[in-house]
Enzyme design. Structure first.
Site, short mmCIF file in Angstrom:
data_model
loop_
_atom_site.label_atom_id
_atom_site.label_comp_id
_atom_site.label_asym_id
_atom_site.label_seq_id
_atom_site.Cartn_x
_atom_site.Cartn_y
_atom_site.Cartn_z
N HIS A 47 5.61 3.74 -16.57
CA HIS A 47 6.15 4.33 -17.79
C HIS A 47 7.35 5.23 -17.45
O HIS A 47 8.39 5.18 -18.13
CB HIS A 47 5.04 5.13 -18.46
N ASP A 48 7.21 6.04 -16.41
CA ASP A 48 8.27 6.98 -16.06
C ASP A 48 9.47 6.28 -15.44
O ASP A 48 10.63 6.64 -15.70
CB ASP A 48 7.73 8.04 -15.10
N PHE A 105 16.72 8.19 -9.41
CA PHE A 105 15.65 7.78 -8.50
C PHE A 105 15.74 8.55 -7.19
O PHE A 105 16.84 8.76 -6.68
CB PHE A 105 15.71 6.27 -8.23
N PRO A 146 0.80 -1.23 0.00
CA PRO A 146 0.00 0.00 0.00
C PRO A 146 0.83 1.28 0.00
O PRO A 146 0.47 2.26 -0.64
CB PRO A 146 -0.82 -0.13 1.29
N GLU A 174 4.35 -3.50 -13.23
CA GLU A 174 5.68 -4.06 -13.56
C GLU A 174 6.67 -2.94 -13.90
O GLU A 174 7.53 -3.08 -14.76
CB GLU A 174 5.59 -5.04 -14.74
N GLY A 175 6.54 -1.83 -13.20
CA GLY A 175 7.38 -0.66 -13.46
C GLY A 175 6.61 0.35 -14.29
O GLY A 175 6.15 0.04 -15.38
N LEU A 200 -13.23 4.16 -35.22
CA LEU A 200 -14.54 3.53 -35.07
C LEU A 200 -15.61 4.50 -34.59
O LEU A 200 -16.80 4.14 -34.57
CB LEU A 200 -14.46 2.34 -34.10
#
Length: 391
Positions: free
Chosen positions: A374-375, A391, A141, A371-372, A346
């Site tokens: 975009h940034d 980081f 969390p 899973e990680g 569409l």
């Protein structure tokens, strides 16, 4: 439900580069998806339910641990075959691919790489056969992109470990039989533990109200003084590098899977554009629609080439974490943009369950984060090329 008439784009003739085994594996998975997933997936997504009846089918097509050695019940396939299976399953639905890739890369992989021979013999054959379903507990969390800050802890007792803490956003958790849980020991070192359903104090409440991955089961892992047998510790590797090694394998599968989602959106949009008549001719004859379609096939082709090369490197055990991050980030971003453009082709029909595009778009909003994010993947590349972590 309309028949699944999907035809995969192969603009640069990549099929010429695949082996006969690769093509057999891919085509078998593609036919299974057309037969077992396409007819039911929209209904299950609408009611936010995972179709548990497909688990045996996923096992039968080798989707659980394709690269796990045959001695442990796996198919013993190479990494490109694994990628192609993930591509075809995600063409059906990202949530179904999540179930398969979690089982393979986040449950079977750590047992194979970090487990004891007894653990491999006990769990891997049943996981490969779908007799056991697993999940992976890393995210908490309060700790997503910073897994090293995890608060889940265990301490050594006389004949067991005592585990306390919680994990969040865990695919498969509501029905998983085992969980690979990452927790800190009393010295603050991260270790993997195999936690089994039925252990006192272990619960897996389901997460409801999702607008994304609606046909996937997501939940929590709660540990309240759970007694974990000492033989359930994964002894082969500890530290943060252990779970991150599993994530490398999972991210590799996602890089292939996202191509499947993009291909499905492109194929749907191309087919619709040829059939939809406006101003006396198919909208595919209009410049703006051709621009969209041409850019889609260009980006899909680039992603296919990127991922094929990554598969070769994986087979040679030369693929780096940073290379895998680049492919995951690029391909998911590519697929999400294609889903959005395809939806525009569409028009209003693109938001309905009559077509797969809006479901893919919503699913990819999760895939671009898990899973990680975009940034974070961008910063992994940045750190790799500069030598200076941001980081």
């Amino acid at each position: 439900m309309k028949p699944d008439v999907f035809e995969a784009p192969d603009y640069y003739h990549l099929d010429d580069l695949f082996s006969e085994e690769h093509l057999l594996v891919r085509d078998a998975t593609r036919q299974w998806v057309k037969r077992e997933i396409s007819p039911i997936i929209e209904a299950y997504a609408q009611k936010a339910e995972f179709p548990k009846q497909i688990l045996s089918g996923l096992a039968e097509i080798g989707a659980f641990g394709p690269y796990i050695p045959e001695a442990y019940g796996g198919a013993g396939l190479d990494q490109i075959s694994y990628g192609l299976i993930m591509q075809e399953i995600e063409r059906g639905d990202s949530g179904i691919r999540s179930t398969a890739s979690v089982q393979s890369s986040l449950v079977m992989y750590p047992i194979l790489k970090y487990g004891t021979e007894e653990q491999r013999q006990k769990y891997l054959p049943k996981l490969a056969a779908g007799e056991l379903i697993g999940c992976f507990g890393l995210t908490e969390p309060n700790h997503g992109s910073n897994p090293g800050g995890m608060e889940t802890k265990f301490k050594e007792m006389d004949d067991h470990y005592l585990l306390n803490g919680a994990k969040l956003w865990i695919s498969n958790s509501p029905f998983a039989d085992i969980a690979i849980v990452w927790a800190k020991n009393e010295d603050g070192r991260i270790h993997g533990l195999i936690v089994e359903r039925g252990m006192e104090g272990f619960s897996t409440p389901e997460t409801h109200g999702k607008w994304s991955l609606r046909a996937s089961a997501t939940g929590e892992l709660i540990f309240d003084n759970v007694k974990v047998p000492k033989e359930n510790l994964l002894p082969g590797k500890n530290g943060l590098g252990a779970p991150l090694g599993c994530l490398d394998s999972a991210r590799y599968g996602i890089a292939w899977g996202a191509i499947g989602a993009a291909m499905d959106c492109y194929d749907t949009a191309l087919r619709y554009a040829k059939e939809r008549i406006q101003f006396g001719k198919p909208i595919a004859a209009k410049q703006l629609q051709q621009k969209k379609l041409a850019e889609m096939i260009t980006e899909i082709t680039k992603a296919q080439l990127l991922t094929f090369r990554l598969g070769q490197l994986k087979n040679e055990d030369r693929a780096t974490t940073a290379q895998i991050s680049m492919a995951k980030r690029n391909n998911v971003d590519m697929a999400l943009k294609i889903a959005r453009e395809a939806r525009q082709i569409l028009g209003a029909m693109g938001i309905t369950g009559d077509y797969s595009i809006m479901r893919h778009m919503m699913n990819l909003e999760s895939v671009v984060t898990y899973e990680g994010t975009h940034d974070i993947h961008l910063l992994i590349t940045g750190a790799d090329i500069t030598g200076l972590p941001a980081f």
